[in-house]
Design a protein around this motif. Structure first.
Motif, PDB file in Angstrom:
ATOM      1  N   LEU A  18      35.941  35.915  42.394  1.00 49.45           N
ATOM      2  CA  LEU A  18      37.353  35.940  42.018  1.00 49.45           C
ATOM      3  C   LEU A  18      38.211  35.046  42.904  1.00 49.45           C
ATOM      4  O   LEU A  18      39.393  34.886  42.623  1.00 49.45           O
ATOM      5  CB  LEU A  18      37.885  37.376  42.071  1.00 49.45           C
ATOM      6  CG  LEU A  18      37.174  38.365  41.153  1.00 49.45           C
ATOM      7  CD1 LEU A  18      37.782  39.746  41.298  1.00 49.45           C
ATOM      8  CD2 LEU A  18      37.239  37.920  39.719  1.00 49.45           C
ATOM      9  N   TYR A  21      41.457  30.896  42.611  1.00 46.78           N
ATOM     10  CA  TYR A  21      42.300  30.786  41.422  1.00 46.78           C
ATOM     11  C   TYR A  21      43.766  31.068  41.735  1.00 46.78           C
ATOM     12  O   TYR A  21      44.435  31.778  40.994  1.00 46.78           O
ATOM     13  CB  TYR A  21      41.803  31.735  40.323  1.00 46.78           C
ATOM     14  CG  TYR A  21      40.389  31.463  39.910  1.00 46.78           C
ATOM     15  CD1 TYR A  21      40.094  30.413  39.039  1.00 46.78           C
ATOM     16  CD2 TYR A  21      39.347  32.230  40.411  1.00 46.78           C
ATOM     17  CE1 TYR A  21      38.797  30.153  38.673  1.00 46.78           C
ATOM     18  CE2 TYR A  21      38.039  31.967  40.039  1.00 46.78           C
ATOM     19  CZ  TYR A  21      37.763  30.934  39.185  1.00 46.78           C
ATOM     20  OH  TYR A  21      36.482  30.664  38.818  1.00 46.78           O
ATOM     21  N   VAL A  26      43.730  35.993  36.541  1.00 48.78           N
ATOM     22  CA  VAL A  26      42.316  36.363  36.623  1.00 48.78           C
ATOM     23  C   VAL A  26      42.120  37.543  35.685  1.00 48.78           C
ATOM     24  O   VAL A  26      42.742  38.594  35.851  1.00 48.78           O
ATOM     25  CB  VAL A  26      41.912  36.735  38.068  1.00 48.78           C
ATOM     26  CG1 VAL A  26      40.487  37.267  38.114  1.00 48.78           C
ATOM     27  CG2 VAL A  26      42.068  35.538  38.987  1.00 48.78           C
ATOM     28  N   CYS A  28      39.588  40.268  34.116  1.00 43.11           N
ATOM     29  CA  CYS A  28      38.329  40.981  34.315  1.00 43.11           C
ATOM     30  C   CYS A  28      38.077  41.844  33.084  1.00 43.11           C
ATOM     31  O   CYS A  28      38.937  42.641  32.701  1.00 43.11           O
ATOM     32  CB  CYS A  28      38.411  41.852  35.565  1.00 43.11           C
ATOM     33  SG  CYS A  28      38.692  40.928  37.087  1.00 43.11           S
ATOM     34  N   GLY A  46      45.817  35.452  40.457  1.00 41.70           N
ATOM     35  CA  GLY A  46      44.805  34.848  41.314  1.00 41.70           C
ATOM     36  C   GLY A  46      45.230  34.787  42.766  1.00 41.70           C
ATOM     37  O   GLY A  46      44.392  34.670  43.666  1.00 41.70           O
ATOM     38  N   PHE A  49      43.583  37.130  45.382  1.00 38.10           N
ATOM     39  CA  PHE A  49      42.199  36.976  45.836  1.00 38.10           C
ATOM     40  C   PHE A  49      42.001  35.710  46.671  1.00 38.10           C
ATOM     41  O   PHE A  49      40.973  35.057  46.580  1.00 38.10           O
ATOM     42  CB  PHE A  49      41.251  36.955  44.631  1.00 38.10           C
ATOM     43  CG  PHE A  49      41.408  38.152  43.742  1.00 38.10           C
ATOM     44  CD1 PHE A  49      40.961  39.391  44.137  1.00 38.10           C
ATOM     45  CD2 PHE A  49      42.035  38.034  42.520  1.00 38.10           C
ATOM     46  CE1 PHE A  49      41.125  40.503  43.316  1.00 38.10           C
ATOM     47  CE2 PHE A  49      42.199  39.128  41.683  1.00 38.10           C
ATOM     48  CZ  PHE A  49      41.738  40.369  42.090  1.00 38.10           C
TER      49      PHE A  49
END
Length: 133
Positions: A18, A21, A26, A28, A46, A49
């Motif tokens: 992850l 970005y 993001v 999931c 993003g 992360f």
């Protein structure tokens, strides 16, 4: 995405890779084949992360499974907000804060291999569709 939950008990999912970005959404998605229900979807910024291992464990009802992150592919409801609406909202937020880049600017950030692949795909599409009546 993940094909099965982390444990034999439902309610825990793990997602890898992850990091890298920032400024992007993001998404999931749980792709459990035997759950009987619709896929579970979570959308994060993003920017969340940028440090750490790049691994995320989502536990149903836990700190990452919130009303803000939980989404659904359908009209939402009890499974969360509509994923498309959340992505559109994130796009508008990026546009308002001038965080969106022009496509030609983004293309300059691609490696020569990606650029060559894109050029080949465009040529193939052009040649293919040129012959479609």
């Amino acid at each position: 995405s993940t094909k099965r939950s982390l444990s034999t008990q439902n309610g825990r999912w793990g997602f890898n890779s992850l990091r890298g970005y920032p400024g992007m959404a993001v998404v999931c998605i749980s792709l459990e084949e035997d759950s009987g229900g619709p896929p579970k979807v979570w959308i994060f910024s993003g920017d969340s992360f940028t440090t750490g291992t790049g691994f995320l464990k989502v536990t149903q009802g836990g700190k990452h499974d919130t009303e803000k992150s939980r989404c659904a592919f359908g009209r939402g409801g009890k499974f969360g907000r509509n994923a498309g609406e959340v992505l559109l909202e994130m796009w508008h937020e990026g546009a308002a804060s001038n965080r969106l880049e022009r496509l030609d600017t983004l293309r300059t950030q691609l490696s020569p291999f990606h650029l060559a692949e894109q050029a080949m795909i465009e040529r193939c599409h052009h040649q293919l569709f040129k012959h479609v009546p």
